[in-house]
Design a protein around this motif. Structure first.
Motif, PDB file in Angstrom:
ATOM      1  N   MET A 110       0.855  -1.200   0.000  1.00 15.31           N
ATOM      2  CA  MET A 110       0.000   0.000   0.000  1.00 15.31           C
ATOM      3  C   MET A 110       0.885   1.242   0.000  1.00 15.31           C
ATOM      4  O   MET A 110       1.923   1.275   0.658  1.00 15.31           O
ATOM      5  N   SER A 111       0.469   2.263  -0.750  1.00 12.31           N
ATOM      6  CA  SER A 111       1.239   3.485  -0.832  1.00 12.31           C
ATOM      7  C   SER A 111       1.214   4.219   0.499  1.00 12.31           C
ATOM      8  O   SER A 111       0.245   4.162   1.263  1.00 12.31           O
ATOM      9  N   ASP A 112       2.283   4.918   0.782  1.00 18.46           N
ATOM     10  CA  ASP A 112       2.370   5.746   1.987  1.00 18.46           C
ATOM     11  C   ASP A 112       1.827   7.128   1.665  1.00 18.46           C
ATOM     12  O   ASP A 112       2.407   7.864   0.864  1.00 18.46           O
ATOM     13  N   HIS A 113       0.699   7.495   2.282  1.00 17.94           N
ATOM     14  CA  HIS A 113       0.073   8.779   2.012  1.00 17.94           C
ATOM     15  C   HIS A 113       0.375   9.797   3.108  1.00 17.94           C
ATOM     16  O   HIS A 113      -0.404  10.720   3.352  1.00 17.94           O
ATOM     17  N   SER A 114       1.499   9.617   3.810  1.00 22.72           N
ATOM     18  CA  SER A 114       1.817  10.512   4.918  1.00 22.72           C
ATOM     19  C   SER A 114       2.015  11.945   4.465  1.00 22.72           C
ATOM     20  O   SER A 114       1.869  12.880   5.253  1.00 22.72           O
ATOM     21  N   ALA A 115       2.369  12.139   3.166  1.00 21.01           N
ATOM     22  CA  ALA A 115       2.593  13.498   2.659  1.00 21.01           C
ATOM     23  C   ALA A 115       1.288  14.186   2.276  1.00 21.01           C
ATOM     24  O   ALA A 115       1.289  15.352   1.894  1.00 21.01           O
ATOM     25  N   ARG A 116       0.179  13.454   2.355  1.00 21.94           N
ATOM     26  CA  ARG A 116      -1.095  14.001   1.919  1.00 21.94           C
ATOM     27  C   ARG A 116      -1.538  15.138   2.833  1.00 21.94           C
ATOM     28  O   ARG A 116      -1.584  14.970   4.051  1.00 21.94           O
ATOM     29  N   PRO A 117      -1.883  16.292   2.282  1.00 29.28           N
ATOM     30  CA  PRO A 117      -2.386  17.388   3.114  1.00 29.28           C
ATOM     31  C   PRO A 117      -3.721  17.026   3.742  1.00 29.28           C
ATOM     32  O   PRO A 117      -4.366  16.031   3.377  1.00 29.28           O
ATOM     33  N   THR A 118      -4.140  17.820   4.692  1.00 27.13           N
ATOM     34  CA  THR A 118      -5.442  17.612   5.317  1.00 27.13           C
ATOM     35  C   THR A 118      -6.542  17.952   4.326  1.00 27.13           C
ATOM     36  O   THR A 118      -6.548  19.049   3.752  1.00 27.13           O
ATOM     37  N   PRO A 119      -7.487  17.043   4.079  1.00 27.59           N
ATOM     38  CA  PRO A 119      -8.554  17.333   3.107  1.00 27.59           C
ATOM     39  C   PRO A 119      -9.402  18.519   3.536  1.00 27.59           C
ATOM     40  O   PRO A 119      -9.464  18.895   4.707  1.00 27.59           O
ATOM     41  N   LEU A 120     -10.083  19.099   2.578  1.00 24.83           N
ATOM     42  CA  LEU A 120     -10.986  20.210   2.827  1.00 24.83           C
ATOM     43  C   LEU A 120     -12.134  19.758   3.728  1.00 24.83           C
ATOM     44  O   LEU A 120     -12.769  18.730   3.466  1.00 24.83           O
ATOM     45  N   ASP A 121     -12.397  20.516   4.779  1.00 25.09           N
ATOM     46  CA  ASP A 121     -13.498  20.211   5.680  1.00 25.09           C
ATOM     47  C   ASP A 121     -14.775  20.813   5.093  1.00 25.09           C
ATOM     48  O   ASP A 121     -14.995  22.024   5.149  1.00 25.09           O
ATOM     49  N   LEU A 122     -15.608  19.977   4.506  1.00 28.31           N
ATOM     50  CA  LEU A 122     -16.801  20.467   3.823  1.00 28.31           C
ATOM     51  C   LEU A 122     -17.788  21.131   4.774  1.00 28.31           C
ATOM     52  O   LEU A 122     -18.597  21.962   4.345  1.00 28.31           O
ATOM     53  N   SER A 123     -17.708  20.816   6.047  1.00 25.89           N
ATOM     54  CA  SER A 123     -18.638  21.426   7.001  1.00 25.89           C
ATOM     55  C   SER A 123     -18.341  22.895   7.233  1.00 25.89           C
ATOM     56  O   SER A 123     -19.191  23.631   7.760  1.00 25.89           O
ATOM     57  N   THR A 124     -17.143  23.335   6.858  1.00 23.78           N
ATOM     58  CA  THR A 124     -16.771  24.739   7.059  1.00 23.78           C
ATOM     59  C   THR A 124     -16.997  25.601   5.824  1.00 23.78           C
ATOM     60  O   THR A 124     -16.724  26.804   5.854  1.00 23.78           O
ATOM     61  N   LEU A 125     -17.493  24.997   4.755  1.00 23.40           N
ATOM     62  CA  LEU A 125     -17.671  25.757   3.515  1.00 23.40           C
ATOM     63  C   LEU A 125     -18.767  26.814   3.662  1.00 23.40           C
ATOM     64  O   LEU A 125     -19.762  26.601   4.376  1.00 23.40           O
ATOM     65  N   PRO A 126     -18.611  27.949   3.002  1.00 22.00           N
ATOM     66  CA  PRO A 126     -19.724  28.903   2.936  1.00 22.00           C
ATOM     67  C   PRO A 126     -20.907  28.252   2.231  1.00 22.00           C
ATOM     68  O   PRO A 126     -20.763  27.257   1.512  1.00 22.00           O
ATOM     69  N   ASP A 127     -22.088  28.794   2.438  1.00 22.62           N
ATOM     70  CA  ASP A 127     -23.271  28.275   1.760  1.00 22.62           C
ATOM     71  C   ASP A 127     -23.147  28.468   0.247  1.00 22.62           C
ATOM     72  O   ASP A 127     -22.550  29.453  -0.213  1.00 22.62           O
ATOM     73  N   PRO A 128     -23.694  27.556  -0.543  1.00 27.00           N
ATOM     74  CA  PRO A 128     -23.684  27.735  -2.004  1.00 27.00           C
ATOM     75  C   PRO A 128     -24.378  29.035  -2.409  1.00 27.00           C
ATOM     76  O   PRO A 128     -25.267  29.529  -1.712  1.00 27.00           O
ATOM     77  N   VAL A 129     -23.971  29.564  -3.553  1.00 26.70           N
ATOM     78  CA  VAL A 129     -24.543  30.800  -4.082  1.00 26.70           C
ATOM     79  C   VAL A 129     -25.635  30.436  -5.084  1.00 26.70           C
ATOM     80  O   VAL A 129     -25.407  29.638  -5.999  1.00 26.70           O
ATOM     81  N   ASP A 130     -26.813  31.003  -4.911  1.00 31.65           N
ATOM     82  CA  ASP A 130     -27.922  30.742  -5.826  1.00 31.65           C
ATOM     83  C   ASP A 130     -27.825  31.700  -7.015  1.00 31.65           C
ATOM     84  O   ASP A 130     -27.974  32.909  -6.874  1.00 31.65           O
ATOM     85  N   VAL A 131     -27.527  31.157  -8.191  1.00 30.54           N
ATOM     86  CA  VAL A 131     -27.418  31.972  -9.407  1.00 30.54           C
ATOM     87  C   VAL A 131     -28.446  31.504 -10.434  1.00 30.54           C
ATOM     88  O   VAL A 131     -28.221  31.612 -11.643  1.00 30.54           O
ATOM     89  N   SER A 132     -29.576  31.015  -9.956  1.00 32.01           N
ATOM     90  CA  SER A 132     -30.574  30.457 -10.869  1.00 32.01           C
ATOM     91  C   SER A 132     -31.388  31.534 -11.583  1.00 32.01           C
ATOM     92  O   SER A 132     -31.895  31.303 -12.685  1.00 32.01           O
ATOM     93  N   ASP A 133     -31.534  32.706 -10.957  1.00 29.14           N
ATOM     94  CA  ASP A 133     -32.346  33.776 -11.558  1.00 29.14           C
ATOM     95  C   ASP A 133     -31.424  34.922 -11.980  1.00 29.14           C
ATOM     96  O   ASP A 133     -30.961  35.704 -11.152  1.00 29.14           O
ATOM     97  N   ASN A 134     -31.156  35.008 -13.269  1.00 26.66           N
ATOM     98  CA  ASN A 134     -30.226  36.015 -13.799  1.00 26.66           C
ATOM     99  C   ASN A 134     -30.941  37.147 -14.535  1.00 26.66           C
ATOM    100  O   ASN A 134     -30.285  37.968 -15.181  1.00 26.66           O
TER     101      ASN A 134
END
Length: 528
Positions: free
Chosen positions: A1-25
């Motif tokens: 198995m590959s050593d993934h120790s160099a892998r950065p910490t993944p993005l924490d999706l719970s901290t993301l800003p809310d999506p932007v609604d661009v449906s009505d232009n």
């Protein structure tokens, strides 16, 4: 198995800003159409072909391109890493899995937290490129990957809201203007329609609905963009125009797709009309056939023209041969090659947009710093033969031939017989310049186009200078050539530039002589 120790910490999706609604232009599009309706340009090619490139652009000759984004974090392959890393069988795919693990667990989005830019100093960047002799700077505002480097109200996936949490493009544009240069922007948003689609063909995070607004649409290249995507493309571009007022707007190739055609016209009319409202002069740069001839400035990528062009044009290329973004295995060009590219473009009525490649932390490879400073030293000595000039009767002489087209970058080795010509007419009269792409080993330059018997230069020569040299050189004009002793100054710089003054005659300053109804000069005679 590959050593993934160099892998950065993944993005924490719970901290993301809310999506932007661009449906009505509807309201945003109505404002665009109001600006188009006010003129002076309308959204049709006949009106847009009344555009003329500004004098400042034609005189500038050298701009800086900057490819910097989340793809600079993995720094592997090229700026196409976000696509190729999802294409099974590619080196990028294998590298990604071996280094970071399965794509479902760690995808492209997960590089965003490491895009911290700890060494980014926009004023230092601007000063470096001012030292290099650049007159305008065109950072990538958004590349194919869909991550906006500017503060956008149409997406949460921007540098202003995550990663460095700063308006990177805005900071750099402000620094550019403080340094006395023109700020531009490039947008590659059009390509995002299909760019991440390899990730839909296997179990990857591209299929995660929580990040669809980043990776999507991820559609097939064979399909035309739909109305929602096209409207978003238009309004994202309008947002850049209105928020930052760039005076250069560069588009990559995919906007030539037929579905973009009405949106291209609408966008161009909007941009030109806003510029007229603000009292500034602007440039749209495009590839292939995306715009009607004369409605914007044609750009070719990593290429050249065979002869003088009747209209101002641009060549965009990079200090690296193998990537537009930084990675450790760059194949850098040498200073003589950059000088030759610049001289060749200018002699043929063009402008050079030269790309540099910042690292993820906001610093530059020392080799790029050296190239920038070296180019500045060369322009400090010989820039009079570049800035504000126009083509002469012929663009070039010498044995080394340049192939016309895109992706056909020229030879890396020129001879001392390879020369490029430029011209200036001002209150001092008419002056011609010969730029030797390699310094003559004998110490004597021979310019065959200026020989008395060839018939290209019919005026008498009043004086000869070697630019950057304090004393007039020894020279003589024979039937075959003008021969000039170069002298020892600036021997560490590639090539040399000679200026000749012509005997006074009745001549009006014609900095834009190509644009005043004259036909393009004839092809150069064979002086190999």
């Amino acid at each position: 198995m590959s050593d993934h120790s160099a892998r950065p910490t993944p993005l924490d999706l719970s901290t993301l800003p809310d999506p932007v609604d661009v449906s009505d232009n509807r309201e945003a599009l109505r404002r665009v159409d109001d600006v188009v309706a006010q003129g002076p340009f309308s959204a049709d090619w006949e009106s847009l072909q009344g555009y003329r490139p500004p004098r400042w652009f034609h005189d500038a000759k050298l701009g800086i391109f900057l490819h910097w984004g989340v793809y600079s974090v993995p720094a592997y392959g090229s700026e196409w890493y976000p696509r190729n890393a999802y294409r099974e069988g590619t080196p990028e795919f294998e590298h990604h899995v071996a280094t970071y693990g399965p794509h479902r667990e760690f995808g492209y989005k997960d590089f965003i937290p490491d895009f911290h830019m700890s060494g980014f100093d926009p004023d230092a960047w601007a000063e470096l490129f001012r030292t290099a002799g650049a007159q305008f700077i065109v950072p990538v505002a958004e590349h194919h990957d869909g991550f906006a480097m500017y503060d956008s109200a149409r997406t949460r996936w921007t540098a202003a809201r995550m990663g460095p949490r700063r308006d990177v493009y805005g900071d750099l544009a402000a620094a550019t203007r403080r340094a006395g240069m023109v700020a531009g922007a490039s947008t590659h948003r059009a390509e995002h329609w299909f760019f991440l689609n390899p990730g839909t063909r296997f179990d990857s995070d591209v299929l995660d609905p929580r990040v669809h607004d980043f990776y999507g649409p991820a559609q097939r290249e064979e399909t035309a963009p739909n109305e929602a995507f096209l409207e978003d493309w238009l309004l994202r571009t309008v947002e850049i125009i209105d928020r930052y007022r760039p005076q250069v707007l560069w588009f990559d190739w995919w906007i030539e797709q037929p579905a973009f055609e009405p949106y291209r016209r609408r966008l161009a009319a909007y941009y030109y009309n806003r510029a007229a409202e603000w009292g500034v002069e602007v440039v749209i740069e495009y590839k292939w056939d995306a715009f009607a001839p004369g409605s914007a400035v044609h750009d070719i990528e990593r290429g050249a023209k065979a002869r003088i062009q009747p209209e101002a044009w641009q060549n965009d290329t990079s200090v690296s041969r193998n990537s537009w973004s930084w990675h450790p295995n760059q194949d850098y060009k040498e200073l003589p090659e950059l000088v030759a590219e610049l001289a060749d473009v200018v002699a043929k009525n063009g402008v050079l947009l030269l790309n540099f490649c910042p690292k993820a932390d906001g610093t530059f490879d020392e080799r790029e710093v050296e190239l920038a400073r070296g180019l500045g030293r060369w322009l400090g000595a010989y820039g009079q033969a570049i800035y504000g000039t126009r083509p002469w009767i012929v663009a070039a002489e010498g044995p080394t031939r340049v192939v016309e087209g895109s992706f056909v970058e020229g030879p890396t080795a020129y001879t001392e017989r390879d020369i490029r010509f430029t011209r200036r007419v001002d209150h001092q009269g008419e002056q011609l310049y010969a730029i030797l792409l390699r310094r003559p080993e004998s110490g004597v330059a021979r310019v065959r186009s200026w020989g008395s018997d060839l018939g290209l230069l019919t005026d008498e020569i009043a004086g000869v200078e070697v630019l950057g040299h304090p004393e007039p050189p020894r020279w003589r004009r024979t039937p075959d050539a003008l021969e000039v002793e170069i002298g020892p100054h600036h021997a560490d710089l590639p090539g040399v530039a000679i200026r000749i003054h012509l005997e006074p005659r009745t001549v009006q300053p014609r900095h834009d002589f190509i644009h005043e109804g004259t036909s393009a000069p004839a092809p150069a005679p064979d002086l190999a």
